[in-house]
Design an enzyme around this catalytic site. Structure first.
Site, PDB file in Angstrom:
ATOM      1  N   LYS A   1      22.036 -16.616  46.001  1.00 21.44           N
ATOM      2  CA  LYS A   1      23.323 -16.310  45.393  1.00 21.44           C
ATOM      3  C   LYS A   1      23.280 -16.702  43.927  1.00 21.44           C
ATOM      4  O   LYS A   1      23.309 -17.885  43.576  1.00 21.44           O
ATOM      5  CB  LYS A   1      24.480 -17.041  46.070  1.00 21.44           C
ATOM      6  CG  LYS A   1      25.850 -16.487  45.630  1.00 21.44           C
ATOM      7  CD  LYS A   1      26.975 -17.461  45.804  1.00 21.44           C
ATOM      8  CE  LYS A   1      27.168 -18.381  44.627  1.00 21.44           C
ATOM      9  NZ  LYS A   1      27.628 -17.695  43.386  1.00 21.44           N
TER      10      LYS A   1
ATOM     11  N   GLY B   1      23.691 -27.356  40.145  1.00 20.90           N
ATOM     12  CA  GLY B   1      25.030 -27.227  39.595  1.00 20.90           C
ATOM     13  C   GLY B   1      25.679 -28.590  39.433  1.00 20.90           C
ATOM     14  O   GLY B   1      24.997 -29.615  39.299  1.00 20.90           O
ATOM     15  N   SER B   2      26.993 -28.615  39.468  1.00 20.84           N
ATOM     16  CA  SER B   2      27.726 -29.849  39.224  1.00 20.84           C
ATOM     17  C   SER B   2      27.642 -30.801  40.412  1.00 20.84           C
ATOM     18  O   SER B   2      27.462 -30.374  41.564  1.00 20.84           O
ATOM     19  CB  SER B   2      29.198 -29.541  38.934  1.00 20.84           C
ATOM     20  OG  SER B   2      29.854 -29.103  40.105  1.00 20.84           O
ATOM     21  N   THR B   3      27.791 -32.082  40.128  1.00 26.53           N
ATOM     22  CA  THR B   3      27.813 -33.078  41.193  1.00 26.53           C
ATOM     23  C   THR B   3      28.991 -32.845  42.129  1.00 26.53           C
ATOM     24  O   THR B   3      28.867 -33.005  43.354  1.00 26.53           O
ATOM     25  CB  THR B   3      27.873 -34.488  40.588  1.00 26.53           C
ATOM     26  OG1 THR B   3      26.684 -34.705  39.812  1.00 26.53           O
ATOM     27  CG2 THR B   3      27.970 -35.562  41.657  1.00 26.53           C
TER      28      THR B   3
ATOM     29  N   GLY C   1      27.990 -30.106  44.375  1.00 30.59           N
ATOM     30  CA  GLY C   1      26.899 -30.585  45.218  1.00 30.59           C
ATOM     31  C   GLY C   1      27.400 -31.359  46.423  1.00 30.59           C
ATOM     32  O   GLY C   1      26.859 -31.227  47.534  1.00 30.59           O
TER      33      GLY C   1
ATOM     34  N   GLU D   1      20.043 -30.438  42.650  1.00 31.24           N
ATOM     35  CA  GLU D   1      19.786 -30.823  41.253  1.00 31.24           C
ATOM     36  C   GLU D   1      21.123 -30.726  40.551  1.00 31.24           C
ATOM     37  O   GLU D   1      21.633 -29.635  40.313  1.00 31.24           O
ATOM     38  CB  GLU D   1      18.735 -29.897  40.629  1.00 31.24           C
ATOM     39  CG  GLU D   1      18.095 -30.485  39.384  1.00 31.24           C
ATOM     40  CD  GLU D   1      18.830 -30.090  38.125  1.00 31.24           C
ATOM     41  OE1 GLU D   1      19.711 -30.879  37.700  1.00 31.24           O
ATOM     42  OE2 GLU D   1      18.551 -29.021  37.584  1.00 31.24           O
TER      43      GLU D   1
ATOM     44  N   CYS E   1      21.583 -29.729  32.218  1.00 30.35           N
ATOM     45  CA  CYS E   1      21.831 -30.944  32.984  1.00 30.35           C
ATOM     46  C   CYS E   1      21.091 -32.151  32.430  1.00 30.35           C
ATOM     47  O   CYS E   1      21.522 -33.285  32.629  1.00 30.35           O
ATOM     48  CB  CYS E   1      21.449 -30.718  34.443  1.00 30.35           C
ATOM     49  SG  CYS E   1      19.776 -30.059  34.643  1.00 30.35           S
TER      50      CYS E   1
ATOM     51  N   GLU F   1      30.176 -35.869  32.308  1.00 29.03           N
ATOM     52  CA  GLU F   1      29.335 -34.770  31.843  1.00 29.03           C
ATOM     53  C   GLU F   1      30.221 -33.691  31.213  1.00 29.03           C
ATOM     54  O   GLU F   1      31.110 -33.148  31.864  1.00 29.03           O
ATOM     55  CB  GLU F   1      28.521 -34.175  32.991  1.00 29.03           C
ATOM     56  CG  GLU F   1      27.549 -33.113  32.509  1.00 29.03           C
ATOM     57  CD  GLU F   1      26.696 -32.542  33.640  1.00 29.03           C
ATOM     58  OE1 GLU F   1      25.504 -32.308  33.409  1.00 29.03           O
ATOM     59  OE2 GLU F   1      27.232 -32.339  34.737  1.00 29.03           O
TER      60      GLU F   1
END
Length: 500
Positions: free
Chosen positions: A196, A249-251, A254, A271, A305, A402
């Site tokens: 995706k 992507g973002s935490t 995630g 990641e 990142c 971030e």
């Protein structure tokens, strides 16, 4: 010949032809309709590039079924020599279409041309690297269990086998590169995949899909389902017949992926975000450190990142470094990625631009000094001038959170105690990257050993490579990508004991 101007610049005929096509979902080596369409826009101009189909749970289900059938059938039965050959063939097709892939990432993402060209070349290298790794997937022979060996001769060995169907969820910041760093090792391991792409930047991955068909991959080995994260992404992460999900992507997202994966306890690689420390010691070579530290923050407009956005400057060199960084930031040319002179491109979207600008406002409100930049340009596109904040403290939002934009937060320190410096660097929930700048290699190695990050560089920053494992500590993620560890992430180990 070149055609179709973008901000006064032109694209190649093959890029124009691709944009003019209808863009569907790839399932079972067929381009199929979705549930609707979305627009892809050039973030440097705001202009619509093309439209593409999107799907949801039903399309993901169909793609997973195609991947499962391919895994049980032609792909699993293919010899390692044939799997190696088909990956090498894909690399050559990508190489021949480098201009198309590069220009699509420039247009869809906004990245400067020199970065897009570099990432395309790196993607070809990565496919070659993992094609060469297929024949190096090896098990071991080990001593059999004592109770069996005491009765008879026996043989115990291990096999490395593909996990199965892998769901690959790709971000928007380096779309082709993050797609390949997941896809290449997954295919080398013998997995089949459902990918995706980000709904912000699907174009280079869709172009890659046709190259996969042209390379001769069996139907269902690679499937591409565009869509929104809350629909297609969630359906993929939750799917009971997906054996592994890899997400970049973002935490925040995630953590949602982890929750979605609990149903069948699928393997998960993450990641995630970063807030990487950059430590400049009093003896650093400032001619090297000034551009190096600036690029640690501003590479890809800070939309990466591993960006080094927490800058720790020793008081003895603080003022000189800040002046150098200010001059470097002011000299960076902002513009369309098709312009060879552009060093920094736009933010990905209006919404992300607003987010970055809100952090710049927070920095000022919390008492940091805005030395330069931090302005949204009054022109089409989402351009923000590179910002430098000084007088930052560890509790400020621009230091702790971030931002994913061109915002540097500088903190001054006076100590030379390495434990104290490391404590400052480690004062974050993240641990993805970092760097140390000093002429003293003893100091460098001792300080690196104290920094809690998965990837730390000395007198450079973000020194990633195809063969170098990359991943984070803490809330920067689970597992590693690139190198041998990137391949291991798609393999299971099976132990076999036979009485002889």
């Amino acid at each position: 010949m070149s055609v179709t101007p973008f901000d006064g610049h032109a694209i190649a005929p093959e890029t124009a032809a691709f944009l003019a096509k209808e863009h569907k979902l790839l399932i079972g080596n067929e381009w199929v309709e979705g549930t609707g369409t979305m627009a892809s826009r050039d973030p440097a101009t705001g202009l619509e590039l093309t439209r593409f189909a999107i799907g949801g749970a039903a399309q993901v289900d169909r793609a997973v079924a195609a991947a499962r059938a391919a895994f049980r059938g032609p792909w699993r039965k293919m010899t390692v020599a044939d799997r190696t050959a088909i990956l090498f063939r894909l690399a050559r097709i990508m190489e021949a279409n480098a201009t198309l892939l590069t220009q699509l990432d420039i247009l869809d993402n906004g990245m400067p041309g020199f970065i897009a060209g570099l990432t395309t070349a790196n993607c070809v290298e990565m496919v070659d690297y993992y094609a060469g790794a297929v024949m190096r997937i090896e098990g071991t022979t080990i001593a059999p269990p004592r109770h069996i060996a005491a009765e008879t001769e026996a043989l115990t060995y291990t096999l490395r086998e593909p996990i199965g169907v892998a769901g690959l969820i790709v971000p928007w910041n380096v779309p082709l590169s993050t797609a390949i760093l997941k896809l290449a090792p997954a295919l080398a391991a013998g997995c089949t995949v459902v990918m995706k792409p980000s709904e912000e930047t699907p174009l280079s991955v869709l172009a890659l899909g046709q190259m996969i068909i042209d390379a001769g991959f069996p139907a269902g080995v690679v499937n591409i389902v565009n869509g929104l994260g809350a629909e297609a992404g969630q359906a993929l992460a939750e799917h009971p017949h997906v054996d592994k999900v890899s997400f970049t992507g973002s935490t925040f997202t995630g953590k949602k992926i982890v929750q979605a994966a609990l149903g069948n306890l699928k393997k998960v690689s993450l990641e995630l975000g970063g807030k990487s420390p950059v430590v400049v010691m009093p003896d650093a070579d400032l001619e090297l450190a000034v551009p190096g530290v600036a690029l640690a923050t501003y590479f890809l407009q800070g939309q990466n990142c591993m960006a080094g956005t927490r800058i720790f400057l020793h008081e003895s060199i603080h003022d000189q470094m800040v002046e150098g960084l200010k001059a470097f930031a002011g000299g960076m040319s902002l513009g369309h990625g098709l312009n060879p002179a552009s060093f920094q491109g736009p933010m990905i979207s209006d919404a992300h631009t607003a987010k970055v600008m809100s952090y710049i406002a927070k920095g000022q409100a919390e008492g940091a000094t805005l030395v330069c930049g931090g302005q949204k340009l009054d022109r089409p596109g989402n351009f923000i001038t590179p910002a430098i904040f000084t007088d930052c403290t560890p509790d400020m939002a621009i230091v702790r959170e971030e931002i994913f934009g061109p915002v540097m937060a500088v903190q001054k320190f006076s100590t030379t105690d390495l434990d104290e410096i490391a404590d400052m660097a480690n004062d974050t929930p993240y641990g993805l990257s970092g760097s140390v700048w000093t002429r003293d290699l003893s100091t460098a190695h001792r300080l690196v050993s104290r920094i809690r990050s998965g990837h730390v560089s000395i007198n450079c920053h973000g020194a990633v490579g195809t063969n170098i494992p990359f991943g984070g500590f803490g809330q920067s993620g689970w597992g590693r990508e690139f190198g041998q560890e990137g391949l291991d992430a798609y393999l299971e180990t099976k132990a076999v004991t036979a009485r002889l």
